[in-house]
Design a protein around this motif. Structure first.
Motif, short mmCIF file in Angstrom:
data_model
loop_
_atom_site.label_atom_id
_atom_site.label_comp_id
_atom_site.label_asym_id
_atom_site.label_seq_id
_atom_site.Cartn_x
_atom_site.Cartn_y
_atom_site.Cartn_z
N GLN A 74 0.86 -1.19 0.00
CA GLN A 74 0.00 0.00 0.00
C GLN A 74 0.89 1.23 0.00
O GLN A 74 1.97 1.23 0.58
N ILE A 126 -3.28 3.79 -0.58
CA ILE A 126 -3.67 3.51 -1.96
C ILE A 126 -3.04 2.19 -2.37
O ILE A 126 -1.88 1.92 -2.05
N ASN A 127 -3.80 1.36 -3.11
CA ASN A 127 -3.34 0.01 -3.44
C ASN A 127 -2.45 -0.12 -4.66
O ASN A 127 -1.80 -1.14 -4.83
N SER A 128 -2.44 0.87 -5.56
CA SER A 128 -1.57 0.74 -6.74
C SER A 128 -0.64 1.94 -6.86
O SER A 128 -1.00 3.05 -6.50
N ARG A 129 0.53 1.64 -7.40
CA ARG A 129 1.54 2.70 -7.57
C ARG A 129 1.02 3.78 -8.52
O ARG A 129 1.24 4.96 -8.30
N GLU A 130 0.35 3.37 -9.58
CA GLU A 130 -0.17 4.33 -10.57
C GLU A 130 -1.18 5.28 -9.93
O GLU A 130 -1.13 6.50 -10.15
N GLU A 131 -2.09 4.72 -9.13
CA GLU A 131 -3.08 5.56 -8.44
C GLU A 131 -2.38 6.52 -7.46
O GLU A 131 -2.78 7.67 -7.34
N ALA A 132 -1.37 6.00 -6.78
CA ALA A 132 -0.65 6.83 -5.80
C ALA A 132 0.05 7.99 -6.50
O ALA A 132 0.04 9.12 -6.01
N LYS A 136 -0.89 9.40 -9.28
CA LYS A 136 -1.93 10.35 -9.67
C LYS A 136 -2.38 11.20 -8.49
O LYS A 136 -2.55 12.41 -8.61
N LYS A 137 -2.55 10.54 -7.35
CA LYS A 137 -3.01 11.24 -6.15
C LYS A 137 -1.94 12.23 -5.67
O LYS A 137 -2.27 13.34 -5.23
N GLN A 196 -2.28 15.20 -7.92
CA GLN A 196 -3.52 15.93 -7.60
C GLN A 196 -3.34 16.79 -6.35
O GLN A 196 -3.72 17.95 -6.33
#
Length: 116
Positions: free
Chosen positions: A5, A89-95, A97-98, A101
C-alpha cells in the motif's frame, strides 16, 4: 504475500529553497511568499521512514539515490495535517496520480510545491 500500500506525504521545506533553487522558483510562479514551501511524495513505507531516507541521502542496494536533493537540503518536517485525510492507496499508478492531484491542489491554494 502482503499487498503493498502507498501513502501520500507532505514535507515542509525551508523558504530558502525558493530563493536558492531556480527550478523550484520557476515551477511556482503563483507563490507570493505568504504560505510555506512543500514537497509532496508517495511511499510504500511510513511517511516518517521516507522522510528519514530523504534527509540521509538514502541509496538502494544497487546504488541508486532514492532521496530528493531538495528534501535532503531544505526539508524541515512532515506536515500530517495536509495528508492524513488521504487513505492508503493500493496501486503505484493511483498513488502517483493522487500525489500530483494533491500537489496541484496545494499550488492552487498558493503554496510553493515540488513533486516528481
Amino acid at each position: 504475500m502482503a499487498k503493498v500500500q502507498y501513502q501520500i506525504y507532505v514535507i515542509e521545506l525551508s523558504k530558502r529553497v525558493f530563493t536558492e533553487n531556480r527550478k523550484f522558483r520557476e515551477a511556482n510562479p503563483q507563490f507570493n511568499g505568504v504560505l510555506e514551501c512543500l514537497y509532496v511524495g508517495m511511499t510504500s513505507k511510513s511517511p516518517k521512514e521516507r522522510f528519514e531516507q530523504h534527509k540521509t541521502g538514502y541509496r538502494n542496494r544497487k546504488g541508486y539515490k532514492l532521496s530528493s536533493t531538495i528534501v535532503q537540503k531544505y526539508g524541515s518536517y512532515l506536515r500530517p495535517s495536509l495528508y492524513n485525510h488521504i487513505d492508503p492507496i493500493n496501486s503505484r499508478e493511483e498513488a502517483l496520480k493522487k500525489e500530483e492531484q494533491l500537489a496541484l491542489e496545494l499550488r492552487r491554494q498558493r503554496y510553493a510545491v515540488w513533486f516528481n
